[in-house]
Design a protein around this motif. Structure first.
Motif, PDB file in Angstrom:
ATOM      1  N   ALA A 137       0.834  -1.205   0.000  1.00  0.00           N
ATOM      2  CA  ALA A 137       0.000   0.000   0.000  1.00  0.00           C
ATOM      3  C   ALA A 137       0.866   1.250   0.000  1.00  0.00           C
ATOM      4  O   ALA A 137       0.575   2.231  -0.701  1.00  0.00           O
ATOM      5  N   ALA A 138       1.929   1.246   0.797  1.00  0.00           N
ATOM      6  CA  ALA A 138       2.846   2.389   0.813  1.00  0.00           C
ATOM      7  C   ALA A 138       3.536   2.547  -0.541  1.00  0.00           C
ATOM      8  O   ALA A 138       3.727   3.676  -1.020  1.00  0.00           O
ATOM      9  N   ALA A 139       3.903   1.436  -1.165  1.00  0.00           N
ATOM     10  CA  ALA A 139       4.550   1.496  -2.478  1.00  0.00           C
ATOM     11  C   ALA A 139       3.617   2.107  -3.519  1.00  0.00           C
ATOM     12  O   ALA A 139       4.036   2.937  -4.337  1.00  0.00           O
ATOM     13  N   ARG A 140       2.351   1.704  -3.498  1.00  0.00           N
ATOM     14  CA  ARG A 140       1.391   2.275  -4.458  1.00  0.00           C
ATOM     15  C   ARG A 140       1.205   3.770  -4.227  1.00  0.00           C
ATOM     16  O   ARG A 140       1.125   4.557  -5.178  1.00  0.00           O
ATOM     17  N   GLU A 280      11.188  -6.539   0.916  1.00  0.00           N
ATOM     18  CA  GLU A 280      11.608  -5.434   0.073  1.00  0.00           C
ATOM     19  C   GLU A 280      11.404  -5.681  -1.425  1.00  0.00           C
ATOM     20  O   GLU A 280      10.983  -4.771  -2.152  1.00  0.00           O
ATOM     21  N   LEU A 281      11.667  -6.879  -1.911  1.00  0.00           N
ATOM     22  CA  LEU A 281      11.520  -7.106  -3.345  1.00  0.00           C
ATOM     23  C   LEU A 281      10.051  -7.058  -3.768  1.00  0.00           C
ATOM     24  O   LEU A 281       9.721  -6.504  -4.832  1.00  0.00           O
ATOM     25  N   ASP A 282       9.160  -7.618  -2.972  1.00  0.00           N
ATOM     26  CA  ASP A 282       7.736  -7.541  -3.301  1.00  0.00           C
ATOM     27  C   ASP A 282       7.245  -6.097  -3.259  1.00  0.00           C
ATOM     28  O   ASP A 282       6.422  -5.683  -4.093  1.00  0.00           O
ATOM     29  N   VAL A 283       7.733  -5.330  -2.298  1.00  0.00           N
ATOM     30  CA  VAL A 283       7.352  -3.913  -2.216  1.00  0.00           C
ATOM     31  C   VAL A 283       7.864  -3.161  -3.444  1.00  0.00           C
ATOM     32  O   VAL A 283       7.139  -2.351  -4.052  1.00  0.00           O
ATOM     33  N   LEU A 284       9.090  -3.432  -3.837  1.00  0.00           N
ATOM     34  CA  LEU A 284       9.649  -2.759  -5.010  1.00  0.00           C
ATOM     35  C   LEU A 284       8.934  -3.165  -6.288  1.00  0.00           C
ATOM     36  O   LEU A 284       8.704  -2.331  -7.178  1.00  0.00           O
ATOM     37  N   ARG A 285       8.535  -4.430  -6.393  1.00  0.00           N
ATOM     38  CA  ARG A 285       7.771  -4.861  -7.572  1.00  0.00           C
ATOM     39  C   ARG A 285       6.428  -4.133  -7.644  1.00  0.00           C
ATOM     40  O   ARG A 285       5.990  -3.719  -8.731  1.00  0.00           O
ATOM     41  N   GLU A 286       5.776  -3.996  -6.496  1.00  0.00           N
ATOM     42  CA  GLU A 286       4.501  -3.274  -6.474  1.00  0.00           C
ATOM     43  C   GLU A 286       4.705  -1.812  -6.847  1.00  0.00           C
ATOM     44  O   GLU A 286       3.871  -1.218  -7.554  1.00  0.00           O
ATOM     45  N   TYR A 287       5.783  -1.221  -6.405  1.00  0.00           N
ATOM     46  CA  TYR A 287       6.094   0.160  -6.751  1.00  0.00           C
ATOM     47  C   TYR A 287       6.289   0.303  -8.260  1.00  0.00           C
ATOM     48  O   TYR A 287       5.691   1.191  -8.892  1.00  0.00           O
ATOM     49  N   HIS A 288       7.098  -0.575  -8.846  1.00  0.00           N
ATOM     50  CA  HIS A 288       7.361  -0.486 -10.284  1.00  0.00           C
ATOM     51  C   HIS A 288       6.084  -0.742 -11.081  1.00  0.00           C
ATOM     52  O   HIS A 288       5.783  -0.023 -12.046  1.00  0.00           O
ATOM     53  N   SER A 290       3.064  -0.185 -10.171  1.00  0.00           N
ATOM     54  CA  SER A 290       2.181   0.961 -10.006  1.00  0.00           C
ATOM     55  C   SER A 290       2.659   2.157 -10.820  1.00  0.00           C
ATOM     56  O   SER A 290       1.841   2.890 -11.402  1.00  0.00           O
ATOM     57  N   LEU A 291       3.965   2.387 -10.882  1.00  0.00           N
ATOM     58  CA  LEU A 291       4.478   3.467 -11.726  1.00  0.00           C
ATOM     59  C   LEU A 291       4.020   3.296 -13.162  1.00  0.00           C
ATOM     60  O   LEU A 291       3.566   4.244 -13.810  1.00  0.00           O
ATOM     61  N   VAL A 292       4.153   2.075 -13.665  1.00  0.00           N
ATOM     62  CA  VAL A 292       3.734   1.800 -15.042  1.00  0.00           C
ATOM     63  C   VAL A 292       2.239   2.052 -15.194  1.00  0.00           C
ATOM     64  O   VAL A 292       1.788   2.679 -16.167  1.00  0.00           O
ATOM     65  N   ALA A 293       1.450   1.584 -14.228  1.00  0.00           N
ATOM     66  CA  ALA A 293      -0.001   1.783 -14.284  1.00  0.00           C
ATOM     67  C   ALA A 293      -0.364   3.263 -14.252  1.00  0.00           C
ATOM     68  O   ALA A 293      -1.375   3.672 -14.852  1.00  0.00           O
ATOM     69  N   PHE A 294       0.438   4.073 -13.586  1.00  0.00           N
ATOM     70  CA  PHE A 294       0.172   5.512 -13.487  1.00  0.00           C
ATOM     71  C   PHE A 294       0.767   6.295 -14.664  1.00  0.00           C
ATOM     72  O   PHE A 294       0.719   7.526 -14.667  1.00  0.00           O
ATOM     73  N   GLY A 295       1.350   5.591 -15.629  1.00  0.00           N
ATOM     74  CA  GLY A 295       1.776   6.245 -16.856  1.00  0.00           C
ATOM     75  C   GLY A 295       3.247   6.576 -16.977  1.00  0.00           C
ATOM     76  O   GLY A 295       3.651   7.236 -17.947  1.00  0.00           O
ATOM     77  N   VAL A 296       4.078   6.147 -16.027  1.00  0.00           N
ATOM     78  CA  VAL A 296       5.514   6.401 -16.131  1.00  0.00           C
ATOM     79  C   VAL A 296       6.119   5.449 -17.159  1.00  0.00           C
ATOM     80  O   VAL A 296       5.923   4.232 -17.092  1.00  0.00           O
ATOM     81  N   GLU A 297       6.843   5.988 -18.114  1.00  0.00           N
ATOM     82  CA  GLU A 297       7.438   5.196 -19.183  1.00  0.00           C
ATOM     83  C   GLU A 297       8.958   5.202 -19.079  1.00  0.00           C
ATOM     84  O   GLU A 297       9.559   6.073 -18.459  1.00  0.00           O
ATOM     85  N   ASP A 298       9.567   4.204 -19.702  1.00  0.00           N
ATOM     86  CA  ASP A 298      11.031   4.139 -19.820  1.00  0.00           C
ATOM     87  C   ASP A 298      11.738   4.121 -18.470  1.00  0.00           C
ATOM     88  O   ASP A 298      12.796   4.747 -18.284  1.00  0.00           O
ATOM     89  N   TYR A 299      11.136   3.416 -17.526  1.00  0.00           N
ATOM     90  CA  TYR A 299      11.789   3.206 -16.229  1.00  0.00           C
ATOM     91  C   TYR A 299      11.671   1.723 -15.925  1.00  0.00           C
ATOM     92  O   TYR A 299      10.617   1.247 -15.507  1.00  0.00           O
ATOM     93  N   SER A 300      12.752   1.013 -16.126  1.00  0.00           N
ATOM     94  CA  SER A 300      12.721  -0.445 -16.098  1.00  0.00           C
ATOM     95  C   SER A 300      12.787  -0.993 -14.675  1.00  0.00           C
ATOM     96  O   SER A 300      13.152  -0.284 -13.723  1.00  0.00           O
ATOM     97  N   TRP A 301      12.457  -2.257 -14.547  1.00  0.00           N
ATOM     98  CA  TRP A 301      12.602  -2.959 -13.276  1.00  0.00           C
ATOM     99  C   TRP A 301      14.074  -2.977 -12.841  1.00  0.00           C
ATOM    100  O   TRP A 301      14.383  -2.800 -11.663  1.00  0.00           O
ATOM    101  N   GLU A 302      14.971  -3.164 -13.803  1.00  0.00           N
ATOM    102  CA  GLU A 302      16.399  -3.176 -13.475  1.00  0.00           C
ATOM    103  C   GLU A 302      16.848  -1.823 -12.936  1.00  0.00           C
ATOM    104  O   GLU A 302      17.634  -1.752 -11.985  1.00  0.00           O
ATOM    105  N   ARG A 303      16.325  -0.741 -13.513  1.00  0.00           N
ATOM    106  CA  ARG A 303      16.664   0.592 -13.016  1.00  0.00           C
ATOM    107  C   ARG A 303      16.069   0.808 -11.633  1.00  0.00           C
ATOM    108  O   ARG A 303      16.686   1.428 -10.762  1.00  0.00           O
ATOM    109  N   THR A 304      14.866   0.302 -11.408  1.00  0.00           N
ATOM    110  CA  THR A 304      14.258   0.406 -10.084  1.00  0.00           C
ATOM    111  C   THR A 304      15.148  -0.226  -9.031  1.00  0.00           C
ATOM    112  O   THR A 304      15.399   0.361  -7.962  1.00  0.00           O
ATOM    113  N   LEU A 305      15.641  -1.419  -9.315  1.00  0.00           N
ATOM    114  CA  LEU A 305      16.517  -2.115  -8.361  1.00  0.00           C
ATOM    115  C   LEU A 305      17.819  -1.360  -8.137  1.00  0.00           C
ATOM    116  O   LEU A 305      18.272  -1.212  -6.995  1.00  0.00           O
TER     117      LEU A 305
END
Length: 356
Positions: A137-140, A280-288, A290-305
């Motif tokens: 929830a915090a990640a979203r 932490e990894l599940d939280v980061l996956r939810e964050y990434h 959610s970013l995609v769902a909210f329209g953020v482009e060109d920010y990969s999972w690898e960059r998130t990590l």
């Protein structure tokens, strides 16, 4: 004429029923009965003065707020960032995880905020052990905040500069003031191996941050202080609305930076290492996601990590910042020593002695 910034809500020249009614009207809840009275309840608060403003009505209807939250900040410690947080940066956007603001005033580094009162429905998370549902929830919520202020164009439209070398240098220089005192304090009963990790971070990490700066434009307006006290969740334990409050950066803070820095601050500094490792990894996956769902482009999972890993090492800077002032170094040892231990544990868990 009333003051532009409220300093004393007990002063009828600054705070009265006419003012409250006007704020409710602007906030869209003033169509019902007008408040007939109010009382002030002083609340405990750090770096501010806070009141719960209890309202009374004659013939109150559903939807009329029973209370409001008034926050007063003076003394020049912070700029206008918190006022902009509630009134400008996310204005007109839906689904923003911050309390509703009825009024705000800022002048000469002093300000007030009149906010919706969430005391009855929400609590901070100082005494709450993180769960998968809470972390996601915090990640979203953070993804929503970041997505609305993501990239150079959006930051510029809001009047913010994208982080640059000058700002990075100022930020690192402030933390470095506490580095030698931190090393000295480590000699007083703290695992001496922590000094090795801290020395490595202070030697190599500023260059790594500069390298990330040169690598691209995927920067966002960040909260900067996602501690458990600044995260409000429903008292009933549900996964309903979550709120982030108290965005109060110092003059030397990074106001725009990599988005995962808010998650690393939340998890590495404040969660026990076992809990952080598990979630932490599940939280980061939810964050990434959610970013995609909210329209953020060109920010990969690898960059998130990689951004999470890089920003997590800023937790060493946080521990060092408590050591700049001798009184804080002594009085807050219980806090910064725990934060240092968690930062070192992350450093070892993620193999940061080898690379960032």
């Amino acid at each position: 004429m009333k003051r532009s910034v409220i300093t004393d809500p007990a002063d009828p020249e600054q705070f009265d029923l006419d003012y409250i009614a006007a704020c409710l009207q602007r906030g869209g809840t003033g169509a019902g009965p007008r408040p007939t009275g109010f009382s002030l309840e002083r609340l405990g608060a750090d770096n501010s003065t806070a009141y719960r403003v209890r309202l009374t009505y004659e013939g109150a209807e559903a939807g009329e707020p029973a209370s409001l939250f008034l926050k007063l900040c003076g003394g020049g410690t912070f700029g206008r960032s918190e006022v902009d947080y509630y009134t400008k940066d996310y204005a007109g956007q839906s689904g923003v995880p911050i309390p509703k603001c009825y009024d705000a005033g800022y002048e000469d580094r002093s300000y007030h905020l009149l906010l919706e009162d969430l005391t009855d429905t929400h609590r901070n998370n100082w005494e709450v052990e993180p769960t998968p549902a809470y972390g996601k929830a915090a990640a979203r919520a953070l993804a929503r905040l970041h997505s609305l202020c993501w990239g150079a164009d959006r930051l510029a439209a809001l009047g913010y500069e994208v982080v640059d070398e000058r700002q990075l240098h100022r930020y690192a220089a402030e933390a470095r003031k506490g580095f030698e005192p931190l090393l000295e304090a480590i000699r007083d009963g703290i695992d001496p191996s922590y000094a090795v990790a801290a020395s490595d971070v202070f030697e190599r990490h500023p260059d790594a941050m500069a390298g990330r700066l040169a690598a691209g434009d995927s920067f966002a307006l960040v909260h900067g202080d996602a501690n458990p006290g600044n995260i409000l969740t429903p008292r009933d334990g549900s996964t309903g609305d979550i709120y982030f409050i108290d965005r109060q950066p110092f003059d030397w803070s990074l106001t725009s930076w990599v988005g995962p820095s808010d998650l690393s601050y939340m998890m590495v500094l404040w969660w026990e290492p076992e809990r952080r490792r598990a979630l932490e990894l599940d939280v980061l996956r939810e964050y990434h996601r959610s970013l995609v769902a909210f329209g953020v482009e060109d920010y990969s999972w690898e960059r998130t990590l990689s951004d999470y890993r890089l920003s997590a090492l800023q937790c060493f800077y946080v521990a060092a910042s408590w050591c700049v002032d001798p009184n804080e170094r002594a009085n807050m040892r219980w806090l910064w020593s725990a934060q240092l231990e968690r930062a070192v544990t992350f450093y070892r868990d993620w193999g940061c002695n080898e690379s960032y």
